[in-house]
Motif scaffolding. Structure first.
Motif, PDB file in Angstrom:
ATOM      1  N   PRO A 711      47.646  38.421  29.501  1.00 27.94           N
ATOM      2  CA  PRO A 711      47.535  37.066  30.035  1.00 27.94           C
ATOM      3  C   PRO A 711      48.557  36.820  31.147  1.00 27.94           C
ATOM      4  CG  PRO A 711      47.718  37.038  27.629  1.00 27.94           C
ATOM      5  CD  PRO A 711      48.007  38.426  28.076  1.00 27.94           C
ATOM      6  N   VAL A 712      48.126  36.152  32.181  1.00 33.82           N
ATOM      7  CA  VAL A 712      49.065  35.736  33.228  1.00 33.82           C
ATOM      8  C   VAL A 712      49.624  34.375  32.811  1.00 33.82           C
ATOM      9  CG1 VAL A 712      47.850  36.916  35.070  1.00 33.82           C
ATOM     10  CG2 VAL A 712      47.260  34.565  34.575  1.00 33.82           C
ATOM     11  N   ALA A 714      49.766  30.779  32.810  1.00 39.67           N
ATOM     12  CA  ALA A 714      48.665  29.909  33.228  1.00 39.67           C
ATOM     13  C   ALA A 714      49.007  29.214  34.533  1.00 39.67           C
ATOM     14  CB  ALA A 714      48.384  28.881  32.135  1.00 39.67           C
ATOM     15  N   ASN A 717      47.445  32.556  38.708  1.00 46.64           N
ATOM     16  CA  ASN A 717      46.537  33.516  39.308  1.00 46.64           C
ATOM     17  C   ASN A 717      45.122  32.961  39.240  1.00 46.64           C
ATOM     18  OD1 ASN A 717      45.441  35.991  40.364  1.00 46.64           O
ATOM     19  ND2 ASN A 717      47.259  37.010  39.541  1.00 46.64           N
ATOM     20  N   LEU A 718      44.184  33.700  39.813  1.00 52.87           N
ATOM     21  CA  LEU A 718      42.817  33.218  39.886  1.00 52.87           C
ATOM     22  C   LEU A 718      41.983  33.752  38.738  1.00 52.87           C
ATOM     23  CD1 LEU A 718      42.611  33.590  43.725  1.00 52.87           C
ATOM     24  CD2 LEU A 718      42.773  31.456  42.452  1.00 52.87           C
ATOM     25  N   THR A 719      42.651  34.107  37.677  1.00 54.77           N
ATOM     26  CA  THR A 719      42.004  34.446  36.421  1.00 54.77           C
ATOM     27  C   THR A 719      43.088  34.377  35.363  1.00 54.77           C
ATOM     28  OG1 THR A 719      40.653  36.068  35.257  1.00 54.77           O
ATOM     29  CG2 THR A 719      42.382  36.932  36.666  1.00 54.77           C
ATOM     30  N   ASN A 720      42.716  34.614  34.101  1.00 56.27           N
ATOM     31  CA  ASN A 720      43.732  34.459  33.056  1.00 56.27           C
ATOM     32  C   ASN A 720      44.309  35.780  32.568  1.00 56.27           C
ATOM     33  OD1 ASN A 720      41.356  35.187  31.755  1.00 56.27           O
ATOM     34  ND2 ASN A 720      41.916  34.149  29.870  1.00 56.27           N
ATOM     35  N   PHE A 721      43.589  36.862  32.796  1.00 61.02           N
ATOM     36  CA  PHE A 721      44.096  38.169  32.414  1.00 61.02           C
ATOM     37  C   PHE A 721      44.131  39.046  33.661  1.00 61.02           C
ATOM     38  CE2 PHE A 721      43.465  37.134  28.040  1.00 61.02           C
ATOM     39  CZ  PHE A 721      43.994  38.155  27.263  1.00 61.02           C
TER      40      PHE A 721
ATOM     41  N   ASP B  69      34.772  35.040  34.895  1.00 64.37           N
ATOM     42  CA  ASP B  69      35.916  34.402  35.547  1.00 64.37           C
ATOM     43  C   ASP B  69      37.195  34.631  34.750  1.00 64.37           C
ATOM     44  OD1 ASP B  69      34.170  33.279  37.407  1.00 64.37           O
ATOM     45  OD2 ASP B  69      33.884  31.470  36.219  1.00 64.37           O
ATOM     46  N   TYR B 120      42.908  29.223  23.420  1.00 63.54           N
ATOM     47  CA  TYR B 120      43.426  29.922  24.595  1.00 63.54           C
ATOM     48  C   TYR B 120      42.352  30.031  25.679  1.00 63.54           C
ATOM     49  CZ  TYR B 120      45.342  33.333  27.740  1.00 63.54           C
ATOM     50  OH  TYR B 120      45.758  33.951  28.886  1.00 63.54           O
ATOM     51  N   PHE B 127      43.117  26.089  33.288  1.00 63.26           N
ATOM     52  CA  PHE B 127      44.050  26.662  34.254  1.00 63.26           C
ATOM     53  C   PHE B 127      43.413  27.767  35.087  1.00 63.26           C
ATOM     54  CE2 PHE B 127      46.972  24.203  31.786  1.00 63.26           C
ATOM     55  CZ  PHE B 127      47.750  23.662  32.799  1.00 63.26           C
ATOM     56  N   TYR B 128      42.106  27.873  35.010  1.00 66.00           N
ATOM     57  CA  TYR B 128      41.355  28.628  36.000  1.00 66.00           C
ATOM     58  C   TYR B 128      40.926  27.688  37.117  1.00 66.00           C
ATOM     59  CZ  TYR B 128      37.644  31.291  38.199  1.00 66.00           C
ATOM     60  OH  TYR B 128      36.862  31.930  39.118  1.00 66.00           O
ATOM     61  N   VAL B 192      49.387  32.246  44.723  1.00 64.16           N
ATOM     62  CA  VAL B 192      49.041  33.240  43.710  1.00 64.16           C
ATOM     63  C   VAL B 192      50.133  34.290  43.636  1.00 64.16           C
ATOM     64  CG1 VAL B 192      47.429  35.108  43.171  1.00 64.16           C
ATOM     65  CG2 VAL B 192      46.568  32.914  43.987  1.00 64.16           C
ATOM     66  N   ASP B 721      50.354  31.913  26.272  1.00 59.84           N
ATOM     67  CA  ASP B 721      51.036  31.401  27.464  1.00 59.84           C
ATOM     68  C   ASP B 721      52.518  31.166  27.189  1.00 59.84           C
ATOM     69  OD1 ASP B 721      50.860  30.907  30.173  1.00 59.84           O
ATOM     70  OD2 ASP B 721      50.653  28.747  29.908  1.00 59.84           O
TER      71      ASP B 721
END
Lengths: 987, 734
Positions: A711-712, A714, A717-721, B69, B120, B127-128, B192, B721
């Protein structure tokens, strides 16, 4: 000009040698001569000549095979040796000219192949083990991986159950979490990719196992680091058989025919038991009872069969016009146990190895290819055969779904989409086939410079192309229950194709010089490799309805690897051996800032005891250290910010228009190599008059900057993993290999080899911050709730340890269903009470091979054991509960016997119980073979033999098979028990 | 030799440097475009904007799944709306689920932990969306647009896009505030990369969302002036209203006056209530003038395993017919609790008496020119029956044209012989005789007596009379032929009393229901009406037995439940897993208002109404009751009754000012907005989510329900997180 230059050089070299040795040799006698190949009469370049009495004194032959040796005092005998030839001793006896012819010998016993070169076995400094064709596993073997199972300490090979299915190879356990754990495979000098072209089952099936001369496993980093970034999971070098110069034309045939059956079945209820249970569970007049049938069907019988297989190989080898060659063709046909599963392969191999330009240029041209036809059975039939109510008949003439009994939705009259599909329909109505072709061409030119015979230049070119075309067809018209689609007529008509091309250019220079006490072997080179693949597919329903057509063409991707490498082997007094290697690798997968990695390695070996004729004959100590890398994580563009366009079926409505969307993908610009540092201490030994020999290795592997899919934070980034470099892991282990000659006389021989390896594996870091509460990365998807996982990677534990509740039992030891221990003592049993319990990897793996010969009879067997491996019985948790008998959408399902025995009621109480994580240590007999050889009955040699493969497994595990790569037992394809008859003839 | 070495070194280094360039690759797949070149295509801006919206609807770049995604979870579970639905509905009295997926039971039992995978996933979805919007805003700054030479209409459009993007971000931040409260905070200023976002708090986040919305209020398009699917000013106001209504929960500050003000702006902006409640949730609900902001779905173009596919299909199982909801099959998962069902009056379906099913009586067939396929003898439904099996067959046929002709068949297929006609029109039947002729169009009674081969063909009119009817026992209320349904109907206001059916305004032929079994008998007993109200009366003279149906039309039409084969109670923990326990909720359907199935029976066309006008009325009413200044309770009652009137299609459900109270509003919000992802927020606002004030089945993991720790009023920050970002602190109690 060239001759002049060469002559000059030669003279100069001789002069240097003379000068160099002059001080020691003054007054000594000169011996000269020519060393030639006994069969061809060709001169041998670089052959060794040493004094038997004083091994530090010696010389080598030059480009025309001639040598000049100045004897040192006490020398009465000269030893002539050359890699791949039998050593000859000549007593000088006053002669000043001694010409020697050396006969080609048993190459593999003297020499081991290492990356970009060979080394004499006795001089190897790394943990390297090779297995030659004579020691390979036997039986109905279609894939090269199977040849090696159980043969090398620390190498675990788990094959699948299907015909020609690939195998999972793990060398010294797992070294990565998210990146590949597959070893690098190098076929005749060409590193091949791990993946397989679409429609192919096994990336290694391009080689017919009968064409393999040897397989060499490089285990420790001092051996593998020359392959740098791809070597973390070990390296396997495959060498194919070649012709020998001057040998007579030889034609050989080998073939076998076999029958395979399922060795074991899953224990579900029989029809009578099932009927009794349903009647006991549901009252009279209930809908469940009304559904019971009157038949007695063993659904597993309906889907499995006795599988026929045959294998035929013809090879021709010899030497024409001074060109040694070997050509082979093979045909393999193998049915799967699952009806409609089939594999057919035509293979060919050709090797030419001419020597040109006064033998200074050794060429090797190899071409291997195969064409395979695959029929893939729907493996969903395995699970649905277990689920189907045994009181129903498989076929029902009244069924509009092609006559197959089908559970219907009582409301709509259409097939019930939640109920298990009829397994026989799944097999028979699905036509899933592929045609795969692949060829690997390799060309190598090894040139020994005339002016400097110690120097070689080697160019190696490889081209590996595979093509897979496949199709999946299921008829439409809504006659097929499992592909029913009310409005559009259902069915499937998919086609796909893929091409993969892997090109290699490698060049290196090798300088090898043996001088008195100092032997130097220096190599430096360059490698360029390109991987390219291209996919196309078209998916649609049987009728080709627009809404269901999804077509994409020529989706291509490429990956480049560029490397520089060097290695120095130095030996002092032929007793202290030092290896140093360095490789610099660049990959297009990573950004310009991180793409280059440096992978050094060093090793020291000491021949502590050498040719001592007492009980301790030879002992060599090896110390190795090295760094290797890993970069194989799937997508080749992970560091680049890219936008991905949606397909039409994921577009979004604005007004009356559906817009294909653009999505910026997540990325990590800083992603880089994963690095593994290995320390290895090893002994090679032979004792008791060389009757017992083997190796002992102790190692530790520290992997850092694990390529980890985590996981990044939150919002960042532009995704979660993402895949990024976070985490460390340690592997430690001990390996022991033993080869014992129990008997050897003129009529009888008995060789036993045994290996045992212990490995522990622990994740030592997983997150950027050290959060002790971090539960780890979920892994190990299971059946029983969509998306459920049963394993975690967590710090302080082995990777993929099982993450479960602690089951509570009553005083009689019976499971208290749904009751788990409140491990954290907070008064509630919830997710926080799960704990990590055991792991799928074995602590200890053992291999045992025995070869016994008495006169014309031969008898051999080989077996393997895993100790300390655990399996989660997902079949029991997914099927072993009473509530499963009847589904509220009105169909019946069979259950696993454990549900009846324990009277388990519902699934939510079972899924995460540690009760189902059970020890699955096992011993498997891989094969038992009995053979008889005839001399001169037909041709020069004829052997007939019979083999039973997989005759038995000893285990406490109650499921189908304890041997599973990931420790999750869920509808696995049963392994075959094979009875085989074979013959081999040489003409 | 030096020359050789020099040559080799040169050659090699040249080769190296050229080959090193190979390492600079770019994607070859035309669907993957590097960020440096993507905006060369002017359409890319709108396509990127569409992704921001699509983030609510699909799970990846391929439908229904593929190229996800987010990951770490099954793709269908990771879809935004499905995640929101799990958190907002499964946790409440409105919904529970019977699957065994991971920790899914924890939602309804209110005992989730910080390690919950679904939580999660939803958090990751929120948070996407936010960084995706941030990226959009970074790529559409004046500076970037200027450097790319974007001018003219596109530049104007992009200004709209930016306002909408910020609205989308505000929606997700609002979800974050409402569900997780103390979350990491990032804006377009955060690029990013690897960094640890700071944690914000409720007050700051509230302020940020409010400020954003007030700033875009006048930048975004005016109400109802944007393309369908895209946000406008009314959407911004509605979100503000939701924010203000819950402000006291979030920050302790009351904002009811502000709430009422924005509600009134929405009410004045031209949206109107959909006349039929059911139509709001059908495959063509994009036509509705009530929906302020939808998440759109489409069976062909916008497919997902989450979203509306999940909401509709998971709620179907057991004996519930999936085709009636326009889908191929159900997934047998979600139902509702008894406590929720009981919020509706007991006659929730409005059907007082139902048609009785067919019985198997001897038949003859009467094909004729009046059929859509003339003289189609094989239509087995086209029959006269002999209930007494005495060779006397009777029944009714409606002839839509004058001068219809027919014949009598003993067997549905005329080829089997036995075709009877009437030569000479004398009322006697002859084998192979001439066609029987009727007169002017209308409903005809046909009686065939095969004992003596005679027949009767008589045109009749039918009406309903009785003390319950407006005309009493003397004046018939006439029933009219409904060709589509195939029976006679009338819409009547009935009071408590009796009714009967009679033909030709005469007692010669009258039908009553002896035994109240739904089967009519000639001269049978009066039919009792106990509940007054608007009725639709249906008389079926086409079945073997003559039957009828009484439908109460002025009832709360919002309770759309599936009860067939379902128990209302879920008694044991085992029963939770079994679909038949608990009523099904059939509010959403993949069927159009005209009764047609959507474009794909696997993936609905139905859009999800995230914001709609009825919610705004109820928010306005509630904010007045909670003390918004400048409005009277009468106004609150008026807003309330507007919603009620649609529910009852009339004033039958209207309440008086004295009856209006906050608890009634909470219940009304349940009845009006159930399964639309409002419930958890509402229950929390009324402090009934975790307390013993209101209990429902299996709240707290026990069948009768029990209070739970108040920490469950918000969800934990997912432990994944917390581990990934050291700046985050866990919510209290977790």
């Amino acid at each position: 000009m060239r001759n002049f230059f060469a002559t000059q050089t030669k003279t100069m070299l001789l002069y240097i040698i003379v000068l160099f040795t002059a001080n020691l040799l003054i007054g000594q006698k000169l011996v000269t001569g020519i060393v030639k190949d006994a069969q061809t009469g060709e001169p041998l370049i670089g052959a060794n000549i040493v004094s038997k009495e004083n091994t530090s004194s010696g010389t080598i032959t030059d480009f025309d095979g001639s040598y000049t040796y100045e004897t040192v005092s006490g020398t009465t005998t000269l030893v002539f040796s050359y890699a791949g030839y039998n050593t000859v001793e000549e007593v000088i006896n006053g002669r000043s000219v001694i010409d020697v012819d050396l006969a080609a010998g048993k190459i593999l016993e003297d020499v081991v192949i290492i990356g970009y070169g060979t080394v004499k076995r006795e001089d190897a400094t790394g943990s390297v083990q090779s297995v030659s064709s004579s020691s390979f596993n036997r039986g109905a073997i279609t894939s090269p991986q199977e040849l090696l199972a159980g043969k090398v300490a620390g190498v675990a090979i788990t094959t699948g159950g299907g015909p020609d299915e690939g195998a999972q190879i793990r060398i010294r356990g797992q070294s990565s979490l998210s990146a590949s754990n597959d070893p690098l495979i190098v076929i005749d000098g060409i590193p091949v990719e791990n993946g397989s072209v679409s429609g192919n089952r096994n990336p290694l099936n391009v080689i017919n196992p009968n064409d393999i001369e040897s397989m060499t496993v490089l285990k420790d980093a001092s051996a593998t680091a020359i392959y740098g970034s791809r070597a973390s999971a070990g390296v396997i070098l495959i060498t194919t058989k070649k012709g020998t110069l001057g040998s007579k034309l030889k034609i050989g045939y080998s073939g076998n025919y076999s029958l395979g059956t399922t060795a074991n079945r899953v224990d579900v209820l029989k029809a009578d038991e099932y009927r009794t249970l349903v009647e006991a569970t549901y009252p009279e007049g209930s809908p469940a009872r009304a559904l019971l049938g009157t038949s007695s069907t063993d659904w597993q019988d309906e889907i499995y069969r006795t599988a026929h297989a045959q294998d035929h190989n013809v090879n021709i080898s010899g030497s024409t016009a001074s060109i040694p060659f070997r050509a082979s063709i093979g045909f393999t046909s193998k049915e799967g146990l699952l009806k409609t599963d089939k594999f057919e392969r035509y293979s060919f191999g050709l090797n030419l190895s001419p020597k040109l330009l006064d033998n200074t240029l050794q060429l090797n041209v190899g071409l291997k290819g195969m064409l395979s036809n695959n029929q893939f059975a729907e493996r969903g039939a395995i699970g649905s055969s277990l689920s189907w109510d045994p009181t129903q008949t498989p076929l029902n003439a009244a069924s509009v779904y092609s006559g197959y009994t089908t559970w219907l939705d009582t409301n709509t009259g259409f097939p019930n989409g939640l109920a298990p599909a009829n397994p026989i329909a799944l097999l028979n109505l699905r036509n899933d086939q592929s045609e795969v072709s692949r060829y690997i061409g390799n060309f190598s030119a090894d040139y020994r410079f005339k002016f400097m015979p110690s120097l070689r230049a080697n160019l190696n070119l490889g081209y590996d192309h595979s093509n897979g075309d496949g199709s999946l067809f299921i008829p439409g018209g809504n006659t097929v229950a499992f592909s029913f689609q009310k409005d559009f007529g259902g069915g499937i008509n998919n086609t796909y194709s893929q091409q993969r091309t892997n090109s290699v250019v490698e060049f290196y220079l090798n300088y090898k010089k043996e001088m008195k006490d100092h032997d130097i072997d220096l190599m430096g080179g360059y490698s360029w490799q390109k991987f390219y693949r291209e996919n196309s597919f078209r998916n649609s329903d049987a009728a080709g309805t627009t809404a269901f057509v999804l077509e994409r063409k020529n989706i291509a991707e490429e990956l480049f690897l560029v490397s520089l490498f060097t290695r120095l082997n130095y030996s002092f007094k032929n007793k202290y051996l030092l290896t140093f290697s360095l490789r610099s690798d660049g990959t297009s997968r990573f950004s310009p800032d991180t793409r280059w990695g440096l992978f050094p390695a060093a090793a020291l070996a000491v021949k502590m005891i050498e040719n001592n004729n007492n009980y301790l004959n030879n002992v060599k100590l090896r110390l190795g250290w090295g760094v290797t890398g890993q970069q194989d994580i799937g997508s080749p563009y992970v560091y680049q910010p890219v936008y991905q366009q949606s397909l039409f079926n994921a577009s979004y409505q604005f007004g009356e228009t559906f817009i294909n969307t653009y999505r910026p993908n997540g990325y990590d610009y800083n992603i880089k190599w994963e690095e593994t540092t290995t320390y290895n201490v090893g002994f090679d030994y032979s004792v008791i008059n060389n009757k017992l020999s083997g190796t002992l290795d102790i190692y530790q592997r520290n992997t850092k900057d694990l390529l980890n899919y985590i996981p990044v934070p939150a919002g960042t980034n532009l995704t979660n993993f993402i895949s990024t470099n976070i985490g460390n892991m340690v592997n430690k282990g001990v390996e022991l290999g033993l080869n014992y000659t129990a008997l050897k006389n003129s009529t009888t021989s008995w060789d036993i080899s045994f290996n045992v390896a212990y490995n522990t594996n622990e994740v030592t870091k997983l997150t950027a911050t050290d959060d002790p509460k971090y539960e780890g990365v979920p892994t190990g998807g299971i059946a029983g709730g969509v998306g459920s996982t049963i394993q975690r990677h967590r710090v302080g534990f082995a990777p993929a340890s099982f993450f479960v509740f602690e089951q509570l039992y009553d005083e009689n030891g019976n499971v208290l269903e749904g009751q788990f221990k409140d491990r954290n003592g907070d008064g509630a049993v919830d997710d926080l009470d799960k704990y990590l319990f055991k792991k799928p990897a074995a602590d200890v793996i053992l291999g045992l091979t025995s070869n016994f010969k008495y006169k014309s009879f031969d008898f051999s067997f080989a077996g393997r054991a895993n100790l300390g491996n655990y399996v989660y019985n997902n079949v029991a948790t997914d099927m072993g509960y009473i509530q499963r008998l009847y589904h509220p959408t009105n169909y019946l399902q069979n259950i696993h016997r454990s549900g009846l025995v324990n009277n388990f009621l519902q699934q939510r109480n079972l899924t995460f119980s540690d009760y189902f994580v059970t020890e699955a240590s096992f011993f498997r007999m891989d094969h038992i073979t009995l053979g008889y050889s005839f001399d001169k009955l037909v041709g020069n040699y004829l052997r007939i033999y019979a083999t039973v493969q997989n005759p038995f497994v000893i285990t406490k595990y109650k499921g189908l098979d304890p041997e599973l790569g990931n420790g999750i037992d869920n509808n696995v394809y049963p392994r075959t028990q094979t009875f085989l008859f074979g013959v081999s003839v040489d003409f | 030799m030096k020359k050789w070495i020099a040559f080799i070194v040169l050659t090699v280094s040249f080769t190296f440097s050229s080959c090193f360039k190979d390492l600079d690759t770019v994607p070859l797949d035309p669907n993957l475009i590097t960020s440096g070149t993507v905006f060369n295509n002017p359409d890319a801006y709108k396509q990127f904007l569409a992704k921001l919206y699509a983030g609510f609807a699909v799970s990846g770049q391929e439908g229904p799944s593929g190229q996800a995604d987010i990951s770490g979870i099954d793709e269908g579970f990771g879809q935004y709306l499905r995640g929101m639905w799990y958190h907002q509905e499964l946790t409440t009295d409105e919904a529970l689920i019977g699957w065994n997926d991971q920790t899914i039971y924890d939602f309804h039992e209110l005992d989730w932990t910080a390690s919950d995978g679904f939580t999660y996933a939803f958090y990751s979805r929120v948070f996407y969306q936010i960084p995706l919007v941030n990226e959009f805003l970074r790529e559409t700054t004046d500076e970037k647009l200027g450097s790319r030479g974007v001018t003219g209409q596109l530049r104007t459009d992009i200004a709209d896009f930016r306002a909408e993007a910020r609205f989308i971000r505000a929606v997700s931040y609002w979800h974050a505030l409402d569900i997780f409260r103390n979350v990491p905070f990032v804006t377009e200023a955060d690029k990013v990369g690897s960094f640890f976002p700071e944690q914000t708090n409720a007050a700051d986040l509230f302020k940020y969302i409010e400020t954003e919305l007030l700033d875009i209020e006048n930048k975004i398009k005016a109400p109802r002036s944007n393309e369908y699917g895209r946000a406008d000013r009314a959407a911004v106001w509605t979100l503000l209203a939701k924010l203000y209504l819950n402000a006291e929960v979030y920050t302790g500050q009351k904002k009811y006056t502000e709430c009422l003000a924005v509600c009134e702006k929405v009410i004045a902006s031209g949206f109107t209530l959909e006349p039929q409640y059911q139509n709001l949730f059908l495959a063509d609900n994009h036509k509705s003038n009530e929906i302020i902001f939808p998440i759109t779905f489409d069976g062909i173009n916008t497919r997902t395993w989450g979203g509306m596919t999940f909401i509709i299909r998971a709620g179907i199982g057991g004996s519930i017919n999936p085709l009636e909801s326009g889908v191929s099959g159900g997934w047998g998962g979600t139902r509702t609790t008894r406590q929720f069902v009981e919020k509706f009056p007991s006659d929730l379906t409005g059907i007082i008496s139902e048609f009785n099913p067919d019985k198997n009586y001897p038949k003859v067939y009467v094909p004729g020119s009046y059929q859509s396929t003339p003289f189609n003898g094989s239509d087995s439904k086209n029959a006269l029956t002999s209930p007494k099996s005495n060779k006397i067959y009777e029944g009714y046929r409606y002839f839509a044209q004058d001068n219809a002709e027919l014949v009598i068949l003993r067997n549905p297929s005329s080829t089997l012989g036995g075709k009877l006609g009437d030569n000479g029109a004398d009322g006697t039947l002859e084998t192979g005789g001439a066609n029987i002729k009727a007169g002017s169009k209308g409903l005809y009674y046909i009686k065939v007596d095969l004992n003596n081969n005679t027949y009767v063909l008589e045109k009749q009119t039918w009406g309903v009379v009785g003390s319950a009817t407006p005309g009493g026992w003397d004046n018939d209320t006439e029933l009219t032929w409904n060709a589509e349904l195939g029976y006679l109907t009338a819409k009547v206001e009935l009071t408590a009393g009796d009714i009967k059916f009679r033909a030709n305004k005469d007692w010669v032929l009258n039908l009553g229901d002896t035994g109240a079994d739904g089967i009519l008998e000639a001269g049978g007993n009066d039919i009792k009406i106990t509940k007054s109200g608007g009725y639709e009366i249906r008389l079926d003279l086409d079945s073997p037995d003559y039957t009828y149906e009484l439908r109460l039309t002025s009832f709360d039409r919002r309770g759309i439940f599936g009860t067939k084969g379902q128990n209302i109670d879920i008694n044991t923990l085992n029963d939770v897993a079994i679909f038949n326990n608990g009523y099904a909720v059939l509010k959403f359907k993949n069927i159009t208002s005209a009764g047609k199935t959507g474009s794909n029976v696997d993936f609905p066309d139905t859009d999800f109404p995230m914001f709609r006008l009825a919610d705004v009325y109820l928010m306005a009413s509630e904010s007045i009751l909670r003390g918004a200044s400048g409005a009277s309770k009468a106004k609150a009652t008026e807003f309330f009754n507007i919603v009620r009137q649609r529910a009852y299609t009339g004033s039958a459900g209207n309440i008086t000012e004295n009856n209006l109270n906050l608890d009634l509003i909470l219940d009304e919000r349940g009845r009006e907005l159930y399964w639309e992802c409002h419930r958890r927020t509402d229950l929390v606002r009324f402090n009934k989510f975790t307390t013993a004030d209101y209990l429902w089945a299996w709240k707290g993991g026990v069948s009768q329900g029990q209070a739970v720790d108040p920490k469950f009023n918000i969800f934990p920050i997912p432990s994944a997180d917390i581990s990934a970002n050291p700046k985050l602190k866990q919510n209290p109690g977790y």
